[in-house]
Motif scaffolding. Structure first.
Motif, PDB file in Angstrom:
ATOM      1  N   GLY A   1       0.870  -1.267   0.173  1.00  0.00           N
ATOM      2  CA  GLY A   1      -0.331  -0.231  -0.175  1.00  0.00           C
ATOM      3  C   GLY A   1       1.584   1.461   0.214  1.00  0.00           C
ATOM      4  N   THR A   2       0.192   2.564  -0.297  1.00  0.00           N
ATOM      5  CA  THR A   2       0.760   3.656  -0.255  1.00  0.00           C
ATOM      6  C   THR A   2      -0.646   4.932  -0.395  1.00  0.00           C
ATOM      7  OG1 THR A   2       0.374   3.847  -3.411  1.00  0.00           O
ATOM      8  CG2 THR A   2       2.508   3.431  -2.430  1.00  0.00           C
ATOM      9  N   GLY A   3       0.597   5.877   0.171  1.00  0.00           N
ATOM     10  CA  GLY A   3      -0.144   6.567   0.373  1.00  0.00           C
ATOM     11  C   GLY A   3      -0.624   7.109   1.677  1.00  0.00           C
ATOM     12  N   GLY A   4      -1.491   8.071   2.188  1.00  0.00           N
ATOM     13  CA  GLY A   4      -1.515   8.723   3.279  1.00  0.00           C
ATOM     14  C   GLY A   4      -2.598   7.501   4.452  1.00  0.00           C
ATOM     15  N   ASP A   5      -3.226   6.882   3.742  1.00  0.00           N
ATOM     16  CA  ASP A   5      -4.144   6.497   4.647  1.00  0.00           C
ATOM     17  C   ASP A   5      -4.031   5.253   5.808  1.00  0.00           C
ATOM     18  OD1 ASP A   5      -3.558   3.379   3.850  1.00  0.00           O
ATOM     19  OD2 ASP A   5      -5.248   3.124   2.197  1.00  0.00           O
ATOM     20  N   ARG A   6      -5.120   4.699   7.165  1.00  0.00           N
ATOM     21  CA  ARG A   6      -4.600   4.380   7.800  1.00  0.00           C
ATOM     22  C   ARG A   6      -3.851   3.667   7.809  1.00  0.00           C
ATOM     23  NH1 ARG A   6      -9.027   2.675  12.849  1.00  0.00           N
ATOM     24  NH2 ARG A   6      -6.809   2.704  14.673  1.00  0.00           N
ATOM     25  N   SER A   7      -4.484   2.469   6.694  1.00  0.00           N
ATOM     26  CA  SER A   7      -3.347   0.889   6.817  1.00  0.00           C
ATOM     27  C   SER A   7      -1.832   1.322   7.300  1.00  0.00           C
ATOM     28  CB  SER A   7      -3.790   0.257   6.445  1.00  0.00           C
ATOM     29  OG  SER A   7      -3.661   0.759   4.618  1.00  0.00           O
ATOM     30  N   VAL A   8      -1.830   2.283   5.603  1.00  0.00           N
ATOM     31  CA  VAL A   8      -0.191   2.827   5.422  1.00  0.00           C
ATOM     32  C   VAL A   8       0.591   3.500   7.473  1.00  0.00           C
ATOM     33  CG1 VAL A   8       0.636   3.996   4.270  1.00  0.00           C
ATOM     34  CG2 VAL A   8      -0.831   3.017   3.198  1.00  0.00           C
TER      35      VAL A   8
END
Length: 164
Positions: free
Chosen positions: A101-108
Motif C-alpha cells: 500500500g501507498t498513500g496516507g490512509d490509516r493502514s499505511v
C-alpha cells in the motif's frame, strides 16, 4: 552501517515497475552450497518446502523445517544454510513494499510505515505448531499462487542469480 554490511547489499533488481516482485526457487545443495549473507530493500517471504537448515536473520539463528514460513523485512541481513549433509528447499517471494500500500490512509500510516522504519516488529518465523498458522499458511499459498499466475517461471536461485 559498517563497510562489511554495506558491501553485502544485493545488486539484483527484484521485479519491475509493472511487476514489483520476483519468485525464486532455492534448492541446496543441488544448485549451490548456501545463500550467502546479503540484504535488499524489499520484503521477502519464504516457504520451507523440504529438508532442514538454518536461516540467519540480522544475527539471529532460526532452525527451519518443512512448513515454516519466514518473513524478512526490508534491509534485513540474512543468509541460508542447509543442515550438514542434508538439503534445504524453499521458495522465496521478494517484493517491493509498495505492494502493501501507498498513500496516507490509516493502514499505511499505522502499519506499513512503522514496519518499514523498524518501529513495528513482526514475527519472522511462523511454524505449523503456532496458533493461527493454518490461516497464515493459506494466505501465503494464495500469494504464491497469484504470483505464479503473473510470473509463471520462477528463477532458480543460485549464487550468481541471487547475489550478483
Amino acid at each position: 552501517m559498517t563497510d562489511d554490511i554495506i558491501h553485502t547489499r544485493e545488486a539484483r533488481a527484484h521485479g519491475t515497475a509493472r511487476v514489483p516482485f520476483h519468485l525464486y526457487e532455492c534448492r541446496m545443495p543441488e544448485m549451490y552450497a548456501n545463500v550467502p549473507a546479503h540484504w535488499h530493500g524489499e520484503f521477502e517471504l519464504n516457504v520451507i518446502l523440504a529438508g532442514e537448515g538454518v536461516l540467519f536473520l540480522d544475527g539471529t539463528r532460526c532452525a527451519v523445517s518443512p512448513g515454516d514460513l519466514i518473513v524478512i523485512p526490508p534491509n534485513t541481513l540474512h543468509a541460508a544454510y542447509p543442515r550438514q549433509g542434508g538439503t534445504l528447499h524453499y521458495d522465496a517471494f521478494v517484493f517491493h513494499p509498495s505492494l502493501l500500500g501507498t498513500g496516507g490512509d490509516r493502514s499505511v500510516t499505522d502499519c506499513i510505515n512503522p514496519l518499514l522504519s523498524g518501529r513495528l516488529a513482526v514475527r519472522r518465523q511462523l511454524t505449523p505448531e503456532q496458533e493461527g498458522y493454518p490461516v497464515l499458511r493459506d494466505c501465503v499459498r494464495q500469494i504464491f499462487s497469484c504470483a505464479r499466475e503473473t510470473w509463471p517461471a520462477p528463477i532458480s536461485c543460485s549464487r550468481a542469480s541471487c547475489c550478483a
